[in-house]
Motif scaffolding. Structure first.
Motif, PDB file in Angstrom:
ATOM      1  N   GLY A  27       0.832  -1.199   0.000  1.00 51.25           N
ATOM      2  CA  GLY A  27       0.000   0.000   0.000  1.00 51.25           C
ATOM      3  C   GLY A  27       0.863   1.245   0.000  1.00 51.25           C
ATOM      4  O   GLY A  27       1.941   1.257   0.586  1.00 51.25           O
ATOM      5  N   MET A  28       0.399   2.295  -0.694  1.00 50.39           N
ATOM      6  CA  MET A  28       1.168   3.530  -0.657  1.00 50.39           C
ATOM      7  C   MET A  28       0.235   4.723  -0.457  1.00 50.39           C
ATOM      8  O   MET A  28      -0.832   4.803  -1.052  1.00 50.39           O
ATOM      9  CB  MET A  28       1.974   3.724  -1.930  1.00 50.39           C
ATOM     10  N   VAL A  29       0.685   5.634   0.407  1.00 47.26           N
ATOM     11  CA  VAL A  29      -0.078   6.851   0.678  1.00 47.26           C
ATOM     12  C   VAL A  29       0.803   8.036   0.302  1.00 47.26           C
ATOM     13  O   VAL A  29       1.976   8.086   0.686  1.00 47.26           O
ATOM     14  CB  VAL A  29      -0.487   6.909   2.163  1.00 47.26           C
ATOM     15  N   PHE A  36      -2.445  13.013  -1.442  1.00 42.70           N
ATOM     16  CA  PHE A  36      -3.586  12.073  -1.359  1.00 42.70           C
ATOM     17  C   PHE A  36      -3.789  11.269  -2.635  1.00 42.70           C
ATOM     18  O   PHE A  36      -3.909  10.063  -2.581  1.00 42.70           O
ATOM     19  CB  PHE A  36      -4.903  12.784  -1.001  1.00 42.70           C
ATOM     20  N   GLU A  37      -3.906  11.993  -3.780  1.00 45.32           N
ATOM     21  CA  GLU A  37      -4.087  11.338  -5.075  1.00 45.32           C
ATOM     22  C   GLU A  37      -5.309  10.437  -5.121  1.00 45.32           C
ATOM     23  O   GLU A  37      -5.290   9.358  -5.715  1.00 45.32           O
ATOM     24  CB  GLU A  37      -2.834  10.553  -5.479  1.00 45.32           C
ATOM     25  N   LEU A  38      -6.393  10.885  -4.482  1.00 44.56           N
ATOM     26  CA  LEU A  38      -7.662  10.213  -4.758  1.00 44.56           C
ATOM     27  C   LEU A  38      -8.021  10.525  -6.200  1.00 44.56           C
ATOM     28  O   LEU A  38      -7.572  11.526  -6.753  1.00 44.56           O
ATOM     29  CB  LEU A  38      -8.751  10.727  -3.815  1.00 44.56           C
ATOM     30  N   PHE A  39      -8.837   9.658  -6.809  1.00 43.44           N
ATOM     31  CA  PHE A  39      -9.215   9.887  -8.193  1.00 43.44           C
ATOM     32  C   PHE A  39     -10.434  10.809  -8.220  1.00 43.44           C
ATOM     33  O   PHE A  39     -11.519  10.401  -7.809  1.00 43.44           O
ATOM     34  CB  PHE A  39      -9.493   8.555  -8.891  1.00 43.44           C
ATOM     35  N   PRO A  40     -10.263  12.051  -8.701  1.00 46.77           N
ATOM     36  CA  PRO A  40     -11.330  13.051  -8.531  1.00 46.77           C
ATOM     37  C   PRO A  40     -12.598  12.754  -9.322  1.00 46.77           C
ATOM     38  O   PRO A  40     -13.657  13.276  -8.995  1.00 46.77           O
ATOM     39  CB  PRO A  40     -10.676  14.348  -9.028  1.00 46.77           C
ATOM     40  N   HIS A  41     -12.487  11.917 -10.363  1.00 46.27           N
ATOM     41  CA  HIS A  41     -13.669  11.641 -11.181  1.00 46.27           C
ATOM     42  C   HIS A  41     -14.493  10.481 -10.637  1.00 46.27           C
ATOM     43  O   HIS A  41     -15.527  10.138 -11.194  1.00 46.27           O
ATOM     44  CB  HIS A  41     -13.260  11.353 -12.629  1.00 46.27           C
ATOM     45  N   LEU A  85       3.525   1.983   2.678  1.00 45.69           N
ATOM     46  CA  LEU A  85       4.519   3.045   2.514  1.00 45.69           C
ATOM     47  C   LEU A  85       3.798   4.384   2.634  1.00 45.69           C
ATOM     48  O   LEU A  85       2.757   4.592   2.018  1.00 45.69           O
ATOM     49  CB  LEU A  85       5.174   2.948   1.132  1.00 45.69           C
ATOM     50  N   PHE A  86       4.341   5.276   3.443  1.00 43.63           N
ATOM     51  CA  PHE A  86       3.746   6.606   3.580  1.00 43.63           C
ATOM     52  C   PHE A  86       4.775   7.640   3.129  1.00 43.63           C
ATOM     53  O   PHE A  86       5.865   7.718   3.692  1.00 43.63           O
ATOM     54  CB  PHE A  86       3.371   6.870   5.045  1.00 43.63           C
ATOM     55  N   ASP A  87       4.412   8.417   2.114  1.00 41.25           N
ATOM     56  CA  ASP A  87       5.335   9.430   1.610  1.00 41.25           C
ATOM     57  C   ASP A  87       4.862  10.816   2.051  1.00 41.25           C
ATOM     58  O   ASP A  87       4.033  11.426   1.392  1.00 41.25           O
ATOM     59  CB  ASP A  87       5.409   9.337   0.082  1.00 41.25           C
ATOM     60  N   ALA A 115      -2.324   5.218  -9.416  1.00 41.22           N
ATOM     61  CA  ALA A 115      -2.888   4.073 -10.126  1.00 41.22           C
ATOM     62  C   ALA A 115      -1.891   2.911 -10.150  1.00 41.22           C
ATOM     63  O   ALA A 115      -2.247   1.762  -9.876  1.00 41.22           O
ATOM     64  CB  ALA A 115      -3.267   4.471 -11.555  1.00 41.22           C
ATOM     65  N   TYR A 116      -0.631   3.226 -10.460  1.00 41.83           N
ATOM     66  CA  TYR A 116       0.410   2.186 -10.455  1.00 41.83           C
ATOM     67  C   TYR A 116       0.562   1.575  -9.064  1.00 41.83           C
ATOM     68  O   TYR A 116       0.699   0.362  -8.912  1.00 41.83           O
ATOM     69  CB  TYR A 116       1.747   2.766 -10.899  1.00 41.83           C
ATOM     70  N   ALA A 117       0.559   2.447  -8.043  1.00 46.91           N
ATOM     71  CA  ALA A 117       0.774   1.963  -6.684  1.00 46.91           C
ATOM     72  C   ALA A 117      -0.325   1.000  -6.251  1.00 46.91           C
ATOM     73  O   ALA A 117      -0.119   0.156  -5.389  1.00 46.91           O
ATOM     74  CB  ALA A 117       0.852   3.141  -5.707  1.00 46.91           C
TER      75      ALA A 117
END
Lengths: 245, 222
Positions: A83-85, A89-94, A162-164, B128-130
């Motif tokens: 998992g990566m954060v 955030f990079e939620l998918f806005p659509h 993983l938390f960035d 998406a890749y992650a």
């Protein structure tokens, strides 16, 4: 303990500029490791190498025994288990919150919609946002979005997280709600590698602290040792600056 | 004196012409967007040969007149069809024109799609890749849906231009709206009236669509 994530002599260049030099460390199963250091020290780059979002030119990284740099490795499969954060955030806005939580479960893991929904909502509930399932990311605050992002990663049943810099884009009053979720995860035994400046979190939750400077891992020791008496001058300077405020 | 009354008996033929125009437009937009998207993906590819070919294609078709492409494909498409299938069945002007429009417009749509894809932050692709998605899934499920949303006003604008450009099919004798109006006008000896009428119809449709695009743009800007 066996290493879940093992980095050996990892080096990386952008053209002629070396961003990572001989980085060697490991994260054991169930361990929480905090990676800190001044900006530009390569800590974000290092953590992105772990799931191959950034390529590296030398050394090896093993995740649960699978070599990340091996061209024969099925990277999407490997990434689906980690998992990566992200900082932003990079939620998918659509997509709605529910769809954000389920899309990879269905399209990558092949789960049915019901199964993915159940799992997604379970983790959404865990981060305290079940009431927001039908909303879109833009309707949530930064802290809420980051908690959804954590739930999205957890719904994939990762073997490590993983938390960035998960809190550095957040307003101060929202930082704790995210750190609380991370603390809960750590206490449940999740294997975690966290790039963060939150030294309070490191003090409370981390097992080990890694300090990076100019692409080198300068300190890599148990939390007590790190906060007690870090050996290097750079780490001391960094700590005194960051702990003052 | 102008006499517009003769337009009324010609309306069924004019309607048929407009239907052909719209059919050509609709199919060209769909085909052009699909091919244009593939070209955009090829242009953004890391593989130099692929991206070089796509770049050449786009630059080539953007540098030659549409009328040339239509005339040229009218001659070439039947030959290729014959070569591919061994059949001498006539291909027809409509199909030739459709192929020409799709190939030509794809070059323009490709540039729109490319800009749209590049406007999506890299972090979205990384996310998406992650989550374990491959390149195709990341594009199809995450990047392109967002890019298309942003590009909708530009797509519509390009399609309005295409709507007007379909009239160039007169060169190969297809009876689209304009060509029908012209020939009907010539037959009844009232070419001015028919052309003025045709101009009014093009204006209403194109300008109406432009206003619609402006409203959409405002909505998408929020």
């Amino acid at each position: 303990m066996t290493a879940m994530i093992q980095l050996s002599n990892v080096s990386k260049w952008y053209g002629d500029f070396q961003v990572l030099t001989d980085c060697t460390t490991q994260v054991a199963k169930g361990e929480v490791v905090v990676v800190c250091g001044p900006s530009g020290s390569g800590k974000s780059t290092l953590i992105k190498c772990v799931n191959a979002l950034e390529p590296f030119q030398k050394g090896t990284i093993l995740v649960d025994g699978v070599s990340v740099g091996d061209p024969k490795t099925d990277l999407p499969k490997l990434r689906s288990r980690v998992g990566m954060v992200f900082q932003h955030f990079e939620l998918f806005p659509h997509l709605s919150i529910t769809d954000n939580l389920t899309i990879a479960q269905m399209k990558v893991l092949g789960r049915s919609r019901e199964e993915a929904n159940d799992k997604g909502l379970k983790y959404l509930d865990r981060v305290g946002l079940k009431a927001h399932a039908a909303k879109f990311p833009g309707q949530l605050s930064g802290g809420q979005q980051q908690r959804v992002a954590i739930a999205r990663a957890l719904a994939m049943d990762p073997i490590a997280m993983l938390f960035d810099e998960p809190t550095s884009a957040l307003d101060p009053e929202m930082i704790n709600e995210v750190l609380d979720v991370m603390t809960g995860l750590a206490h449940e035994g999740m294997t975690m590698m966290c790039v963060t400046h939150e030294m309070g979190f490191a003090r409370r939750v981390a097992d080990r602290v890694i300090f990076m400077d100019r692409g080198h891992i300068v300190e890599d020791c148990a939390k007590e040792e790190f906060f007690g008496a870090p050996r290097g001058e750079r780490a001391q300077q960094f700590l005194s600056k960051i702990l003052q405020h | 004196m102008m006499d517009f009354s003769q337009i009324i008996p010609a309306l069924p033929a004019l309607t048929d012409g407009m239907l052909l125009t719209l059919r050509l437009l609709g199919l060209s937009v769909v085909g052009g967007v699909v091919l244009g998207t593939l070209l955009a993906l090829a242009r953004l590819s890391d593989r130099r040969v692929l991206s070089g070919l796509a770049k050449f294609y786009v630059n080539y078709f953007r540098s030659i007149p549409l009328l040339l492409v239509i005339s040229w494909f009218y001659l070439v498409v039947p030959l290729i069809y014959n070569w591919l299938t061994g059949s001498f069945e006539p291909v027809g002007a409509f199909t030739s024109c459709l192929v020409a429009f799709v190939m030509f417009e794809a070059a323009y749509y490709a540039e729109i799609v490319r800009a749209g894809i590049q406007a999506i932050p890299k972090g979205q692709v990384n996310a998406a890749y992650a989550l374990g998605m491959g390149y195709g899934q990341a594009m199809r499920l995450i990047v392109l849906p967002q890019a298309f949303r942003k590009m909708t006003p530009l797509f519509l604008q390009q399609s309005i231009i295409l709507f007007q450009d379909t009239s160039l099919v007169y060169a190969v004798g297809l009876l689209d709206f304009l060509n029908t109006a012209r020939s009907k006008g010539d037959i009844v000896g009232l070419p001015h009236e028919f052309l003025i009428f045709a101009g009014a119809v093009y204006f209403v449709i194109s300008f109406g669509a432009t206003l619609l695009v402006k409203r959409l743009q405002k909505r998408f800007a929020v």
